[in-house]
Design an enzyme around this catalytic site. Structure first.
Site, PDB file in Angstrom:
ATOM      1  N   ASP A  15       0.829  -1.198   0.000  1.00  0.00           N
ATOM      2  CA  ASP A  15       0.000   0.000   0.000  1.00  0.00           C
ATOM      3  C   ASP A  15       0.867   1.253   0.000  1.00  0.00           C
ATOM      4  OD1 ASP A  15      -1.936  -1.885   0.217  1.00  0.00           O
ATOM      5  OD2 ASP A  15      -2.870  -1.086   2.015  1.00  0.00           O
ATOM      6  N   GLU A 295       0.925  -5.441  -5.757  1.00  0.00           N
ATOM      7  CA  GLU A 295       0.410  -4.542  -6.786  1.00  0.00           C
ATOM      8  C   GLU A 295       1.468  -3.632  -7.390  1.00  0.00           C
ATOM      9  OE1 GLU A 295      -2.701  -0.787  -7.002  1.00  0.00           O
ATOM     10  OE2 GLU A 295      -3.287  -2.568  -5.860  1.00  0.00           O
TER      11      GLU A 295
END
Length: 399
Positions: A15, A295
């Site tokens: 994140d 990600e």
């Protein structure tokens, strides 16, 4: 515009990786960003240029060193008085407030968003190639209760199609990537202790603790022991350098090395320290095959344009399998069936969804179909506007 970007650091730092790239990209384009984070210590290696000092205008400690970006402690957003409403107080919310990955904004900060012209409130979601992303991108969500009652947030979904918010990509990224020639590659590798010479293969591994690293290294060792042709006097395959990211990859590789029945032939392991984000890009650019996780690293591997394998974050309910399959179907949509089948089998095996294939697909630099079709898939992705361009347009058009 002034942006307030809120991020909670999860155990694997993904994140924060996304939020730091987003903040940096906005700053490079002339915006001002306050990045509110609950554990800024991760920046000590991700963005070591950040230094901390007391900011008299804000009355709190902040981190500076990246153009346009000010790092703030999440706790300060929670403890400041909720009745700061008189402009131009420096702690009023900015023009845009981004709630990254549903992190739930501090109530005191949300209360300060209640003013005649509230800021744009955007919930930045996780990346996915699943169909629901196109349906959900841009949808509003009115707030009915609590300090934000009467406000509205909107959902912004990154993605791989024109109906989504796109992918993070700095305007000059592909120009810098194209300038990364063999000379730059050799200098970077040697600076990190890898005595690479042209013709030798380079693999990077950045993974979670459940990755089948031992099986992969066994395959790479066997591959390096094979001759380059059927001629009995043929030389063995080129040496393979395996660059191991700090953490699980290094630990798993060292465990394999300690239990291997004999010293591995033709495979040299190189543990690396935790790398700042620009250096991580250089790592991906310098390798012929990249194993990445999460990600942020997955997107950077796409832009690197080299064959790669993505390890998705495993979830208890198994939904990660659908997410992985959706991305593979999107990324490899135009690939020949045989190449797609081979690479899909490797991705599934690396993610524990099937046995690891007995042999790797051909990833010979620049010549293998996997490498060629990777570049073609990247070219397709480049047709869509990048995430920051779309995000700025997204809030600007909302009035």
């Amino acid at each position: 515009m002034l942006w307030d970007l809120f991020c909670r650091v999860i155990d694997n730092f993904g994140d924060m990786g996304v939020c730091w790239r987003l903040a940096s990209d906005l700053g490079q384009r002339g915006h001002e960003v306050r990045l509110w984070v609950d554990d800024p210590s991760v920046l000590s290696w991700m963005a070591p240029q950040v230094s901390w000092q007391h900011d008299p205008s804000l009355g709190m400690e902040t981190g500076c060193g990246q153009p346009g970006v000010t790092v703030c402690h999440w706790a300060d957003a929670e403890s400041l008085p909720a009745d700061i409403t008189a402009a131009p107080h420096p702690l009023l919310p900015g023009d845009v407030v981004i709630e990254a990955f549903g992190c739930d904004l501090p109530e005191a900060f949300v209360a300060r968003m209640q003013r005649p012209a509230p800021p744009h409130w955007v919930n930045l979601e996780y990346l996915s190639a699943e169909d629901y992303v196109e349906r959900s991108h841009g949808l509003p969500s009115p707030i009915w209760h609590g300090p934000g009652a009467g406000l509205r947030k909107r959902f912004f979904y990154p993605g791989f199609t024109p109906a989504t918010g796109g992918l993070l990509r700095e305007p000059d990224l592909l120009t810098r990537r194209a300038a990364w020639h063999d000379g730059a590659r050799q200098v970077w590798l040697q600076r990190h202790g890898i005595p690479w010479t042209p013709g030798e293969r380079v693999v990077s591994i950045f993974c979670y603790a459940n990755a089948p690293v031992a099986d992969l290294l066994t395959q790479l060792s066997a591959l390096s022991a094979q001759p380059t042709s059927t001629d009995e006097f043929a030389a063995p395959a080129p040496l393979t350098h395996v660059l191991l990211a700090h953490g699980h990859a290094t630990q798993l590789a060292q465990a394999w090395l300690s239990t291997a029945p004999k010293p591995p032939f033709g495979v040299h392991l190189h543990p690396l320290p935790a790398l700042p984000q620009p250096e991580f890009d250089h790592l991906l650019w310098s390798c012929d095959l990249n194993f990445v996780r999460g990600e942020d690293s997955a997107v950077r591997a796409l832009w690197a344009g080299k064959p790669h394998v993505w390890q998705i974050y495993e979830q208890d309910d198994g939904v990660h399998a659908d997410k992985l399959n959706a991305f593979m179907n999107r990324w490899m949509a135009e690939w020949p069936a045989d190449v797609r089948q081979q690479v899909t089998a490797l991705w599934q095996g690396w993610n524990g969804l099937a046995p690891l294939p007995a042999a790797l697909p051909d990833w010979t630099p620049d010549r293998a179909p996997w490498a060629r079709h990777t570049l073609m898939a990247r070219k397709t992705l480049l047709k869509q506007a990048d995430l920051v361009t779309q995000l700025v347009q997204f809030v600007s058009e909302a009035g």
